[in-house]
Enzyme design. Structure first.
Site, PDB file in Angstrom:
ATOM      1  N   LYS A  72       0.848  -1.191   0.000  1.00  0.00           N
ATOM      2  CA  LYS A  72       0.000   0.000   0.000  1.00  0.00           C
ATOM      3  C   LYS A  72       0.883   1.241   0.000  1.00  0.00           C
ATOM      4  CE  LYS A  72      -4.444  -1.273   2.054  1.00  0.00           C
ATOM      5  NZ  LYS A  72      -5.392  -1.000   3.156  1.00  0.00           N
TER       6      LYS A  72
ATOM      7  N   GLU B 133     -19.334  -9.544   8.438  1.00  0.00           N
ATOM      8  CA  GLU B 133     -20.447  -8.949   9.175  1.00  0.00           C
ATOM      9  C   GLU B 133     -21.420  -9.991   9.716  1.00  0.00           C
ATOM     10  OE1 GLU B 133     -18.914  -5.968   6.191  1.00  0.00           O
ATOM     11  OE2 GLU B 133     -19.540  -8.071   6.107  1.00  0.00           O
TER      12      GLU B 133
ATOM     13  N   ARG C 256     -25.473  -6.527   5.183  1.00  0.00           N
ATOM     14  CA  ARG C 256     -24.880  -7.812   4.815  1.00  0.00           C
ATOM     15  C   ARG C 256     -25.152  -8.885   5.868  1.00  0.00           C
ATOM     16  NH1 ARG C 256     -20.288  -7.113   1.177  1.00  0.00           N
ATOM     17  NH2 ARG C 256     -19.057  -8.602   2.390  1.00  0.00           N
TER      18      ARG C 256
END
Length: 644
Positions: free
Chosen positions: A284, A371, A399
């Protein structure tokens, strides 16, 4: 910087005409262009993840015949380089702005955006569907899913792998899953040996030798031994055994910034049939030292900044956000009650749980992008007498809807859901907007729902919810509120009771020529906007606080003393808080006209929240005009009867 090579690329076809020797230079210009554009953006955007996918994006569009070959980017917050290379270079400056291009892939924006994404872990399922569609239709094309290591923590990704690796009706899709491992969480740093093995195992010699050995040893006692030996030998060098078990040919890990490794490996894999799996390791913030050193901080750019200096804190004191209010309350509550357990699905920073994690590490649980598991895990904790608090974005609770109903509400378990990012979220757009939680939670038996109007009320609402003996949701928006001072002492709100914040002139003081007496029933942070409109209309304003249980007594009293109702919420009108008010009025026998103001039955585009709210008529002026248009200036002072 003029970006001389990048400015010649208006489509991937232009990219594929370049000699391989030019690709490193192109990648450098592309990375600089993304950094320069975001550093001059008013609304910012995802930074670190996009800097990390530059070479991978170049390699994919160079090797695959896009858009005929389908690229599906998981989550999609790493697609800025992809957008630049697919004809949207000059539009990148408008990304996430009102009227500009989206920060995520959108099918209606470009044919190169083959699947709309914004939530994680959907790419493998979608790419599998595309690959099977090609087989069914007799088309020779490939589907590629690019998924991050964080997204691989979700069960949906493994459900897709489990399904994609086996034939269906004799058909096996030609698809490639690319695991973009940008945290080195799966494998150690790569080197020359890994690069060599990747090219070897993706090439024809390895495949031919493997298939030849299978044909020789088949139906002999040595076949199973050889198969297991190959798996275990390969597994000692690369961490791909689990993906091989799913039916994928695993290759990697390789350096995702090394075009000399990426391109020949992708070329080999594109030529193969059936499900393939490539593991690449990226960094990243690659190429921007500040982002490389602090990938969490530089995950997203907040707005304009100097790339040479990095992000600089504003000298203007920032208002306290609702997320900070939640984080402070969570720590204070945890000090008082040892039963409290905090849960987040991979949103520690976003949900304001950094301090809680530091202070109460044994009671902090980041379950990854899972989730469904987060909600049922909380239910299990509650069964054993603990007090779980699930910090989750409104858009992500969608979700886990089955778990919310079946595992928590059906059993009436005391789980607190702190719903951050309720309502419009601005630049992230429709994929992240929390527009639907009022409608989809209030219809669930046993569920309670609180809508605090400001920062102090949010703290007290969270405390109130924590005392409740059943499941309860507290919703609050992204960013800061009205700037109300927050009381340190926690005091429970009267359960299911609203309050009158402003009262209009008494009906007996009005003549028949005056405007009707209006009551605005406000749910959530639009209260202060409602107060502004009410000053112009001399309307009553009720801060309802609770959508469920609704304050039926207040609704009845307001119905007896007013000519019309206006309900106001920053959620969808269909099935929302206004619908709850109308249901209550009908049940009590009142028949007042009701104007429901909220979010319409459409997906709201990305842009800054004040502009979006004004466009929807949910600023003070818009609310005033909507009321005047509906009810006019002449009253209907004949009050309808009500069942007592």
């Amino acid at each position: 910087m003029n970006y001389p090579l990048l400015r010649t690329i208006d489509s991937p076809a232009d990219l594929r005409r370049l000699p391989r020797t030019e690709l490193v230079k192109l990648a450098g210009e592309l990375r600089a262009y993304v950094l320069d554009t975001l550093s001059n953006s008013k609304v910012g955007g995802h930074l670190g993840s996009n800097l990390g996918t530059v070479e991978l994006t170049v390699a994919l569009h160079y090797v695959f015949n896009t858009p005929e070959d389908r690229l599906v980017w998981d989550v999609g917050h790493q697609t800025y380089p992809h957008k630049v290379l697919t004809g949207r270079r000059e539009q990148l400056a408008t990304i996430r702005h009102l009227g500009g291009i989206s920060g995520f892939p959108r099918r209606d924006e470009s044919p190169y955006d083959t699947f709309g994404t914004g939530h994680s872990s959907t790419s493998i399922s979608a790419a599998h569907g595309m690959a099977m569609a090609a087989k069914i239709k007799g088309e020779d094309r490939r589907a590629v899913a690019i998924i991050g290591d964080g997204s691989m923590t979700a069960g949906m990704a493994f459900e897709a792998l489990n399904n994609a690796g086996v034939p269906h009706g004799g058909l096996l899709g030609n698809m490639l899953v690319i695991l973009n491992d940008n945290d080195m969480s799966i494998s150690p740093p790569v080197g020359a040996l890994n690069k060599y093995l990747a090219r070897l195992m993706s090439g024809n010699f390895y495949s031919s030798a493997r298939e030849g050995a299978k044909s020789v040893l088949k139906n002999t006692p040595l076949y199973e031994f050889a198969r297991r030996f190959e798996e275990h030998t390969k597994g000692m060098v690369v961490p791909g055994t689990i993906f091989e078990e799913f039916g994928f040919n695993y290759v990697g890990p390789i350096d995702g910034h090394d075009l000399d490794a990426l391109i020949p490996t992708l070329e080999n894999l594109r030529a193969k049939k059936g499900p393939q799996f490539l593991h690449v390791v990226t960094k990243k913030g690659q190429g921007y030292k500040l982002a490389e050193a602090d990938p969490v901080k530089y995950h997203a750019a907040p707005g304009k900044f100097d790339p040479a200096v990095g992000f600089v804190k504003s000298t203007t004191p920032a208002k306290t956000t609702f997320t900070q209010i939640f984080g402070e309350w969570l720590c204070d509550m945890a000090e008082q009650d040892l039963r409290l357990v905090g849960i987040t699905p991979a949103m520690r920073e976003g949900s304001g749980m950094v301090d809680f994690h530091k202070r109460f590490p044994t009671r902090y649980h980041d379950v990854g992008i899972a989730e469904q598991h987060a909600v049922t895990f909380a239910a299990g904790l509650a069964c054993e007498g603990l007090k779980p608090v699930v910090a989750i974005y409104s858009t992500f609770l969608q979700r886990a809807y089955d778990q919310l109903i079946h595992d928590v509400a059906l059993q009436n378990l005391p789980v607190v859901f702190a719903l951050d990012r309720a309502g419009l979220v601005g630049a992230d757009g429709a994929t992240h907007a929390g527009n639907y939680d009022i409608a989809f939670t209030r219809c669930i038996p046993n569920m309670a729902l609180l809508t605090p109007a400001d920062e102090n009320e949010c703290r007290q609402a969270l405390f109130t919810a924590y005392q409740h003996k059943g499941p309860v949701t507290v919703r609050y928006p992204r960013g800061a509120g009205a700037g109300v001072a927050v009381e340190k002492e926690m005091t429970a709100l009267a359960w299911g009771k609203g309050e009158i914040r402003r009262e209009s002139g008494k009906p007996q003081a009005r003549s028949a020529q005056e405007a009707p007496r209006i009551a605005i029933l406000s749910f959530g942070t639009l209260l202060y906007t409602a107060m502004q409109a009410a000053e112009q209309l001399d309307a009553t304003v009720a801060n309802m606080r609770f959508v469920k249980p609704l304050d039926h007594a207040m609704v009845a009293e307001l119905a007896r003393t007013h000519d019309a109702f206006v309900t106001l919420e920053d959620g969808c009108v269909m099935g929302g808080a206004g619908s709850a008010v109308m249901e209550a009025m009908q049940a009590a026998g009142f028949n007042l006209p009701v104007l429901q103001l909220g979010l319409p039955d459409e997906y709201i585009e990305h842009g800054d929240v004040p502009s979006l709210m004004a466009s929807l008529g949910l600023d003070a002026s818009g609310i005033e005009q909507s009321i005047l248009k509906r009810f006019g200036a002449r009253p209907s002072l004949v009050r309808p009867a009500a069942n007592q």
